[in-house]
Write a protein that holds these residues in place. Structure first.
Motif, mmCIF file in Angstrom:
data_model
loop_
_atom_site.group_PDB
_atom_site.id
_atom_site.type_symbol
_atom_site.label_atom_id
_atom_site.label_comp_id
_atom_site.label_asym_id
_atom_site.label_seq_id
_atom_site.Cartn_x
_atom_site.Cartn_y
_atom_site.Cartn_z
ATOM 1 N N LEU A 271 0.847 -1.185 0.000
ATOM 2 C CA LEU A 271 0.000 0.000 0.000
ATOM 3 C C LEU A 271 0.884 1.237 0.000
ATOM 4 N N LEU B 189 -7.501 0.853 3.388
ATOM 5 C CA LEU B 189 -7.990 1.268 2.070
ATOM 6 C C LEU B 189 -9.274 2.084 2.195
ATOM 7 N N TYR C 51 -12.319 -5.527 -2.139
ATOM 8 C CA TYR C 51 -13.359 -4.614 -2.604
ATOM 9 C C TYR C 51 -14.623 -5.406 -2.850
ATOM 10 N N TYR D 152 -4.674 5.437 2.188
ATOM 11 C CA TYR D 152 -3.806 4.479 1.509
ATOM 12 C C TYR D 152 -4.428 4.047 0.191
ATOM 13 N N THR D 153 -3.571 3.753 -0.771
ATOM 14 C CA THR D 153 -4.003 3.198 -2.050
ATOM 15 C C THR D 153 -3.111 2.011 -2.367
ATOM 16 N N LEU D 154 -3.530 1.229 -3.331
ATOM 17 C CA LEU D 154 -2.707 0.109 -3.780
ATOM 18 C C LEU D 154 -1.519 0.660 -4.552
#
Length: 58
Positions: free
Chosen positions: A7, A35, A57, A40-42
């Motif tokens: 992340l 997330l 998701y 945070y993002t991938l």
């Protein structure tokens, strides 16, 4: 077999999680929470594939 997911936070720092051990369920919950916090993002395409595989998701 352990899998890694990375992340990226808003400061550009990377955090990597290993999934596949004794506490995998808790790691997945923690990643989901991070997330959902929008902080945070991938980090990359491989991480997105891993997120889909882990059903992060829904």
């Amino acid at each position: 077999m352990k899998k890694k997911i990375t992340l990226l936070n808003s400061k550009g720092e990377r955090t990597t999680f290993e999934i596949g051990g004794l506490f995998s369920f808790f790691q997945v919950l923690k990643i989901k929470k991070l997330l959902q916090s929008n902080e945070y993002t991938l980090a990359g395409e491989d991480d997105a594939k891993m997120a889909i595989e882990l059903k992060l998701y829904e």
